[in-house]
Scaffold this active site. Structure first.
Site, PDB file in Angstrom:
ATOM      1  N   HIS A   1       3.371   0.218 -41.918  1.00 49.55           N
ATOM      2  CA  HIS A   1       4.044  -0.024 -40.646  1.00 49.55           C
ATOM      3  C   HIS A   1       4.304  -1.491 -40.330  1.00 49.55           C
ATOM      4  O   HIS A   1       4.844  -1.800 -39.274  1.00 49.55           O
ATOM      5  CB  HIS A   1       3.206   0.594 -39.523  1.00 49.55           C
TER       6      HIS A   1
ATOM      7  N   MET B   1      12.715   0.353 -30.658  1.00 47.50           N
ATOM      8  CA  MET B   1      11.618   1.317 -30.700  1.00 47.50           C
ATOM      9  C   MET B   1      11.979   2.587 -29.933  1.00 47.50           C
ATOM     10  O   MET B   1      11.678   3.696 -30.379  1.00 47.50           O
ATOM     11  CB  MET B   1      10.341   0.701 -30.143  1.00 47.50           C
TER      12      MET B   1
END
Length: 169
Positions: free
Chosen positions: A33, A84
């Site tokens: 990530h 996001m």
């Protein structure tokens, strides 16, 4: 969310570089990530396109640093919140489609996995009405991707250990 944000960045980066339609460009992103643990599999881009060694290396680094690029562009005044949010919505829509019976819904996600020797790993998953139907693995990696995979493992292993220790507190 951070991982899925990278998937959005790679689609835009490939489309910009190769002129592919952004809504039809797909590229698996494997690994973790953050930073070097993120590995876009440019050899598996659809629609298929060729990358020079220089393009592949530069685009890989740009994708790995996409969040930092946004923060720098905002001069430290924010983060990649819209990216996001978009990434989260896109993933949620894919899950809902699969839960409602759509076939062949494939998305990359960071899950507990046996694809590598790491406990958690992100790679393409086939989604269905009950969640993950199959872990599709990584496919065939070219030499550049295999080298990057080996380089990311120590960093990702350390992140996993920290996350597991935190969860067990």
């Amino acid at each position: 969310k951070q991982w899925y944000q990278r998937r959005v960045a790679i689609t835009a980066g490939i489309s910009e570089l190769k002129g592919t339609p952004v809504t039809q460009t797909q590229c698996p992103v494997i690994g973790g990530h953050a930073g070097v643990t993120i590995l876009p599999l440019l050899s598996q881009v659809e629609p298929s396109c060729d990358f020079t060694d220089e393009e592949r290396a530069a685009l890989t680094v740009r994708i790995q640093n996409a969040g930092t690029e946004v923060v720098d562009a905002k001069a430290g005044g924010g983060s990649a919140t819209l990216s996001m949010a978009y990434a989260g919505a896109r993933f949620a829509f894919a899950l809902l489609q699969a839960m409602n019976g759509a076939k062949n819904v494939v998305e990359c996600s960071y899950v507990e996995s046996d694809v590598t020797d790491l406990q958690f790993f992100s790679n393409p998953l086939l989604l269905g009405p009950h969640g993950i139907e199959a872990n599709l693995g990584m496919g065939t990696l070219i030499d550049f991707e295999q080298e990057c995979l080996e380089k990311l493992k120590p960093e990702l292993s350390g992140s996993i250990a920290k996350g597991v220790a935190f969860a067990n507190q």
